[in-house]
Design a protein around this motif. Structure first.
Motif, short mmCIF file in Angstrom:
data_model
loop_
_atom_site.label_atom_id
_atom_site.label_comp_id
_atom_site.label_asym_id
_atom_site.label_seq_id
_atom_site.Cartn_x
_atom_site.Cartn_y
_atom_site.Cartn_z
N PRO A 73 0.82 -1.22 0.00
CA PRO A 73 0.00 0.00 0.00
C PRO A 73 0.86 1.27 0.00
O PRO A 73 0.50 2.26 -0.62
N ALA A 74 2.01 1.23 0.70
CA ALA A 74 2.88 2.42 0.76
C ALA A 74 3.38 2.76 -0.64
O ALA A 74 3.37 3.93 -1.07
N LEU A 75 3.78 1.74 -1.39
CA LEU A 75 4.27 1.94 -2.77
C LEU A 75 3.12 2.38 -3.67
O LEU A 75 3.26 3.29 -4.50
N ALA A 76 1.95 1.75 -3.49
CA ALA A 76 0.78 2.10 -4.30
C ALA A 76 0.39 3.56 -4.08
O ALA A 76 0.02 4.27 -5.02
N GLN A 77 0.53 4.03 -2.83
CA GLN A 77 0.18 5.42 -2.53
C GLN A 77 1.12 6.39 -3.24
O GLN A 77 0.68 7.37 -3.85
N VAL A 78 2.42 6.11 -3.19
CA VAL A 78 3.40 6.98 -3.87
C VAL A 78 3.12 7.02 -5.37
O VAL A 78 3.09 8.08 -5.99
N ILE A 79 2.90 5.83 -5.95
CA ILE A 79 2.66 5.73 -7.40
C ILE A 79 1.35 6.44 -7.76
O ILE A 79 1.29 7.21 -8.73
N GLY A 80 0.31 6.19 -6.96
CA GLY A 80 -1.00 6.81 -7.23
C GLY A 80 -0.93 8.32 -7.19
O GLY A 80 -1.45 9.01 -8.07
N GLN A 81 -0.24 8.86 -6.17
CA GLN A 81 -0.13 10.33 -6.06
C GLN A 81 0.66 10.92 -7.22
O GLN A 81 0.29 11.95 -7.77
N ALA A 82 1.75 10.24 -7.59
CA ALA A 82 2.58 10.74 -8.69
C ALA A 82 1.80 10.74 -10.00
O ALA A 82 1.91 11.67 -10.80
N LEU A 83 0.97 9.71 -10.22
CA LEU A 83 0.16 9.64 -11.44
C LEU A 83 -0.90 10.75 -11.45
O LEU A 83 -1.11 11.42 -12.46
N THR A 84 -1.56 10.94 -10.30
CA THR A 84 -2.60 11.96 -10.20
C THR A 84 -2.03 13.34 -10.48
O THR A 84 -2.64 14.15 -11.18
N ARG A 85 -0.83 13.59 -9.94
CA ARG A 85 -0.19 14.91 -10.18
C ARG A 85 0.05 15.14 -11.66
O ARG A 85 0.08 16.27 -12.12
N GLN A 86 0.26 14.06 -12.40
CA GLN A 86 0.51 14.20 -13.85
C GLN A 86 -0.79 14.12 -14.65
O GLN A 86 -0.78 14.03 -15.87
N GLY A 87 -1.94 14.11 -13.94
CA GLY A 87 -3.22 14.14 -14.64
C GLY A 87 -3.77 12.77 -15.00
O GLY A 87 -4.81 12.66 -15.65
N TYR A 88 -3.10 11.69 -14.58
CA TYR A 88 -3.59 10.34 -14.89
C TYR A 88 -4.44 9.81 -13.74
O TYR A 88 -4.32 10.26 -12.60
N THR A 89 -5.28 8.84 -14.05
CA THR A 89 -6.12 8.22 -13.03
C THR A 89 -5.60 6.82 -12.74
O THR A 89 -5.60 5.96 -13.63
N PRO A 90 -5.09 6.57 -11.51
CA PRO A 90 -4.58 5.23 -11.21
C PRO A 90 -5.71 4.23 -10.98
O PRO A 90 -6.74 4.59 -10.39
N VAL A 91 -5.52 3.02 -11.47
CA VAL A 91 -6.49 1.94 -11.24
C VAL A 91 -5.73 0.82 -10.54
O VAL A 91 -4.83 0.21 -11.12
N LEU A 92 -6.05 0.58 -9.26
CA LEU A 92 -5.32 -0.41 -8.47
C LEU A 92 -5.97 -1.78 -8.63
O LEU A 92 -7.16 -1.95 -8.40
N ALA A 93 -5.17 -2.75 -9.07
CA ALA A 93 -5.65 -4.13 -9.20
C ALA A 93 -4.77 -5.01 -8.32
O ALA A 93 -3.55 -5.01 -8.46
N THR A 94 -5.40 -5.73 -7.39
CA THR A 94 -4.64 -6.49 -6.40
C THR A 94 -4.85 -7.98 -6.58
O THR A 94 -5.98 -8.43 -6.74
#
Length: 343
Positions: A73-94
């Motif tokens: 989750p810690a890694l997913a949060q960093v990746i998700g935030q970085a994507l959102t800042r660039q205007g992308y929408t992260p889709v988490l699949a576990t």
């Protein structure tokens, strides 16, 4: 509504009239002011008016293993935030045991037209897996980046921590405390990060304590599962072989090792030292606070996003591996070895 306007105005440091102009899409507001009003909406938890919502530059899939290990989750949060800042929408699949496989999740994301996919600790890390699946994905024109694990057969950028250096750090620390029987508890041998940790551990113990590689492999290394129970079982076996310190390949395993010591009536760190790996959230607050090798999660997550966006933008990274240096965080679970202990 008036109360809400006042809150937003106070948060953004502008007048209520300015907030009203922004919310109603009226002209005559500087873009920086507009941005601070929208940011204030986000901070206060209000939804942006539909016409002011940022259009997503596209979906990006993130496939992770189970989320029970807090490092994912810690890694997913960093990746998700970085994507959102660039205007992308992260889709988490576990992936979950008995749930969807990596291939099924990949297919689902591709069907939804994702712009790219980031794989974390996926089949690319498993030396027994068929790497053709990634070539097929490349043939479909979907850019992707692979985190934690490396395969020479896959033409894609990889993001990894330096697992060999991590073991060097842990062993050097324990040897400096006077430990001479140091064990290593890790997951199944077929995974690339496991093989690299073994390599780093064997070299460090051989160089610093003069043990033969064969002796280290047969006496000081124990494979198990990457879980608390796995760490407990592996540490138990290593303690039976006289280890006074155990290095674990994840913080979860390290918590299991501490439990194994306590079941024997041993104190950590007085009787046995334990080192984790990851520096997962909250691990500084365990009892005792865990000495661990910190995986550089923010740097790795941001690099994964940057590399993927370059791929999406048409300037693909070469087939290469970006390796990030971990650091040792010394806390309360390690102390002087038995011969160096207090009188």
């Amino acid at each position: 509504m008036t109360a809400r306007l006042a809150d937003i105005a106070a948060q953004a440091g502008v007048s209520e009239a300015t907030v009203s102009r922004v919310l109603n899409g009226k002209p005559g507001v500087a873009s920086t002011t507009r941005e601070s009003v929208l940011a204030a909406l986000d901070v206060l938890g209000y939804e942006r008016p539909v016409k002011l919502r940022r259009r997503s530059a596209g979906l990006v899939g993130l496939i992770t293993p189970e989320l029970e290990n807090p490092i994912f989750p810690a890694l997913a949060q960093v990746i998700g935030q970085a994507l959102t800042r660039q205007g992308y929408t992260p889709v988490l699949a576990t992936q979950t045991p008995g749930g969807s496989t990596e291939d099924e999740l990949t297919e689902m994301l591709v069907d939804r037209g994702v712009s790219g996919i980031i794989f974390v600790s996926g089949l690319h890390a498993d030396t027994t897996a068929d790497m053709q699946r990634y070539e097929k994905l490349r043939a479909q024109g979907v850019p992707f980046v692979l985190v934690d694990g490396f395969s020479p057969q896959v033409r894609a950028p990889f993001i990894s921590p330096d697992d060999r250096a991590a073991m060097q750090l842990a062993v050097t620390h324990l040897v400096s405390l006077g430990h001479t029987r140091i064990g290593l508890a890790l997951g199944p041998r077929r995974f690339v990060p496991v093989l690299r940790k073994i390599e780093g551990f064997v070299k460090a113990v051989h160089d610093q304590l003069g043990l033969s590689e064969q002796q280290i492999e047969s006496e000081l290394i124990q494979h198990s599962l990457y879980t608390l129970e796995g760490g407990q079982a592996a540490a138990s076996a290593l303690m039976d072989r006289g280890c006074t310190a155990v290095v674990c390949a994840s913080d979860m395993m390290a918590l299991g090792a501490i439990r194994a010591a306590r079941q024997r009536g041993l104190e950590v760190p007085d009787d046995i030292s334990v080192v984790g790996f990851d520096d997962s959230p909250l691990i500084a607050f365990t009892d005792p606070p865990l000495t661990t090798v910190r995986k550089p999660v923010p740097a790795m997550g941001q690099a994964a996003v940057r590399t993927l966006l370059e791929e999406i933008g048409g300037t693909p990274a070469p087939h290469s591996e970006f390796v990030f240096m971990p650091e040792l965080v010394v806390r309360g679970s390690t102390a002087a070895g038995p011969l160096h202990g207090s009188p």
